[in-house]
Design a protein around this motif. Structure first.
Motif, PDB file in Angstrom:
ATOM      1  N   GLY A  35       0.810  -1.245  -0.014  1.00 38.78           N
ATOM      2  CA  GLY A  35      -0.025  -0.030   0.123  1.00 38.78           C
ATOM      3  C   GLY A  35       0.846   1.285   0.122  1.00 38.78           C
ATOM      4  N   ALA A  36       1.773   1.332   0.820  1.00 35.24           N
ATOM      5  CA  ALA A  36       2.676   2.519   0.841  1.00 35.24           C
ATOM      6  C   ALA A  36       3.445   2.527  -0.531  1.00 35.24           C
ATOM      7  N   TYR A  37       4.012   1.504  -0.970  1.00 40.09           N
ATOM      8  CA  TYR A  37       4.641   1.634  -2.408  1.00 40.09           C
ATOM      9  C   TYR A  37       3.766   2.227  -3.377  1.00 40.09           C
ATOM     10  N   PHE A  38       2.453   1.670  -3.375  1.00 42.64           N
ATOM     11  CA  PHE A  38       1.637   2.179  -4.478  1.00 42.64           C
ATOM     12  C   PHE A  38       1.291   3.715  -4.372  1.00 42.64           C
ATOM     13  N   LEU A  39       0.956   4.095  -3.046  1.00 38.57           N
ATOM     14  CA  LEU A  39       0.508   5.437  -2.632  1.00 38.57           C
ATOM     15  C   LEU A  39       1.850   6.527  -3.074  1.00 38.57           C
ATOM     16  N   THR A  40       3.037   6.130  -2.752  1.00 35.14           N
ATOM     17  CA  THR A  40       4.071   6.634  -2.977  1.00 35.14           C
ATOM     18  C   THR A  40       4.493   7.030  -4.350  1.00 35.14           C
ATOM     19  N   ARG A  41       4.193   5.913  -4.988  1.00 33.46           N
ATOM     20  CA  ARG A  41       4.488   6.081  -6.921  1.00 33.46           C
ATOM     21  C   ARG A  41       3.521   6.761  -7.194  1.00 33.46           C
ATOM     22  N   MET A  42       2.247   6.673  -6.858  1.00 37.89           N
ATOM     23  CA  MET A  42       1.158   7.583  -7.327  1.00 37.89           C
ATOM     24  C   MET A  42       1.548   9.101  -7.175  1.00 37.89           C
ATOM     25  N   SER A  43       1.977   9.445  -5.833  1.00 39.50           N
ATOM     26  CA  SER A  43       1.983  10.793  -5.380  1.00 39.50           C
ATOM     27  C   SER A  43       3.498  11.456  -5.649  1.00 39.50           C
ATOM     28  N   ALA A  44       4.503  10.696  -5.682  1.00 35.80           N
ATOM     29  CA  ALA A  44       5.929  11.177  -5.818  1.00 35.80           C
ATOM     30  C   ALA A  44       6.508  10.710  -7.345  1.00 35.80           C
ATOM     31  N   GLY A  45       5.863   9.676  -7.948  1.00 38.29           N
ATOM     32  CA  GLY A  45       6.489   9.216  -9.255  1.00 38.29           C
ATOM     33  C   GLY A  45       7.094   8.054  -9.228  1.00 38.29           C
ATOM     34  N   ALA A  46       7.399   7.445 -10.410  1.00 35.48           N
ATOM     35  CA  ALA A  46       8.390   6.300 -10.299  1.00 35.48           C
ATOM     36  C   ALA A  46       9.598   6.296 -10.049  1.00 35.48           C
ATOM     37  N   GLU A  47      10.257   7.457 -10.623  1.00 37.77           N
ATOM     38  CA  GLU A  47      11.759   7.619 -10.395  1.00 37.77           C
ATOM     39  C   GLU A  47      12.124   7.952  -8.775  1.00 37.77           C
ATOM     40  N   ARG A  48      11.544   9.008  -8.107  1.00 36.26           N
ATOM     41  CA  ARG A  48      11.566   9.058  -6.778  1.00 36.26           C
ATOM     42  C   ARG A  48      11.356   8.019  -5.804  1.00 36.26           C
ATOM     43  N   THR A  49      10.292   7.223  -6.190  1.00 36.26           N
ATOM     44  CA  THR A  49       9.893   6.035  -5.348  1.00 36.26           C
ATOM     45  C   THR A  49      11.186   4.884  -5.555  1.00 36.26           C
ATOM     46  N   GLY A  50      11.637   4.840  -6.915  1.00 37.97           N
ATOM     47  CA  GLY A  50      12.880   3.891  -7.138  1.00 37.97           C
ATOM     48  C   GLY A  50      13.869   4.241  -6.307  1.00 37.97           C
ATOM     49  N   GLU A  51      14.322   5.617  -6.415  1.00 36.98           N
ATOM     50  CA  GLU A  51      15.428   5.940  -5.415  1.00 36.98           C
ATOM     51  C   GLU A  51      15.137   5.617  -4.009  1.00 36.98           C
ATOM     52  N   ALA A  52      14.020   5.891  -3.534  1.00 37.69           N
ATOM     53  CA  ALA A  52      13.956   5.599  -2.219  1.00 37.69           C
ATOM     54  C   ALA A  52      14.076   4.124  -1.873  1.00 37.69           C
ATOM     55  N   ILE A  53      13.703   3.408  -2.772  1.00 34.75           N
ATOM     56  CA  ILE A  53      13.592   1.879  -2.543  1.00 34.75           C
ATOM     57  C   ILE A  53      15.003   1.403  -2.289  1.00 34.75           C
ATOM     58  N   THR A  54      15.887   2.002  -3.337  1.00 31.32           N
ATOM     59  CA  THR A  54      17.157   1.520  -3.569  1.00 31.32           C
ATOM     60  C   THR A  54      17.840   1.966  -2.197  1.00 31.32           C
ATOM     61  N   ASP A  55      17.651   3.202  -1.955  1.00 32.87           N
ATOM     62  CA  ASP A  55      18.339   3.853  -0.460  1.00 32.87           C
ATOM     63  C   ASP A  55      17.963   2.850   0.529  1.00 32.87           C
ATOM     64  N   GLY A  56      16.538   2.353   0.809  1.00 33.86           N
ATOM     65  CA  GLY A  56      16.321   1.403   1.685  1.00 33.86           C
ATOM     66  C   GLY A  56      16.884   0.036   1.852  1.00 33.86           C
ATOM     67  N   PHE A  57      17.050  -0.424   0.663  1.00 38.56           N
ATOM     68  CA  PHE A  57      17.626  -1.682   0.385  1.00 38.56           C
ATOM     69  C   PHE A  57      19.208  -1.607   0.814  1.00 38.56           C
ATOM     70  N   HIS A  58      19.805  -0.838   0.567  1.00 42.48           N
ATOM     71  CA  HIS A  58      21.133  -0.365   0.930  1.00 42.48           C
ATOM     72  C   HIS A  58      21.321  -0.523   2.604  1.00 42.48           C
ATOM     73  N   THR A  59      20.352   0.211   3.228  1.00 39.99           N
ATOM     74  CA  THR A  59      20.341   0.185   4.822  1.00 39.99           C
ATOM     75  C   THR A  59      19.902  -1.175   5.217  1.00 39.99           C
ATOM     76  N   THR A  60      18.842  -1.452   4.895  1.00 39.45           N
ATOM     77  CA  THR A  60      18.581  -3.058   5.059  1.00 39.45           C
ATOM     78  C   THR A  60      19.424  -3.947   4.744  1.00 39.45           C
ATOM     79  N   GLY A  61      19.942  -4.093   3.999  1.00 39.07           N
ATOM     80  CA  GLY A  61      21.072  -4.959   3.534  1.00 39.07           C
ATOM     81  C   GLY A  61      22.220  -5.088   4.509  1.00 39.07           C
ATOM     82  N   GLU A  62      22.741  -3.913   4.915  1.00 42.28           N
ATOM     83  CA  GLU A  62      23.583  -3.727   6.029  1.00 42.28           C
ATOM     84  C   GLU A  62      23.234  -4.203   7.205  1.00 42.28           C
ATOM     85  N   ILE A  63      22.066  -3.836   7.626  1.00 45.14           N
ATOM     86  CA  ILE A  63      21.291  -4.360   8.795  1.00 45.14           C
ATOM     87  C   ILE A  63      21.243  -5.794   8.923  1.00 45.14           C
ATOM     88  N   LEU A  64      20.636  -6.315   7.742  1.00 48.85           N
ATOM     89  CA  LEU A  64      20.519  -7.909   7.604  1.00 48.85           C
ATOM     90  C   LEU A  64      21.940  -8.660   7.756  1.00 48.85           C
TER      91      LEU A  64
END
Length: 99
Positions: A35-64
């Motif tokens: 739900g958060a992904y689709f709402l963010t994609r609709m409001s912020a656009g695909a490019e900004r959503t992709g950047e946010a997900i990429t940044d999140g995966f970098h942080t999550t990967g380090e923690i994991l």
């Protein structure tokens, strides 16, 4: 809301396997993520959503990776494999005789 609904259904005694499935924390968090992904994609656009997900995966990967390493260390210590692995990787260097 899904988790709360499942908890109230369980407390009320009218929970079914389907309601328990919907109230499962893992499913509820996944639905919230979608739900958060689709709402963010609709409001912020695909490019900004992709950047946010990429940044999140970098942080999550380090923690994991840190968590997995710590868990593996705890399992090795609890099972007694630390001494076995220590003996296995021990360097036993014997002096060479001169020719």
């Amino acid at each position: 809301m899904l988790i709360a609904f499942g908890a109230f259904a369980e407390c009320g005694g009218w929970s079914t396997t389907f309601i328990a499935f919907l109230g499962d924390a893992n499913l509820a968090l996944f639905v919230g993520l979608l739900g958060a992904y689709f709402l963010t994609r609709m409001s912020a656009g695909a490019e900004r959503t992709g950047e946010a997900i990429t940044d999140g995966f970098h942080t999550t990967g380090e923690i994991l990776i840190t968590g997995v390493g710590g868990s593996l260390g705890a399992v090795i210590e609890a099972t007694g494999l630390d001494s076995v692995l220590g003996d296995l990787f021990q360097a036993d260097v014997k002096p060479r005789a001169a020719h």
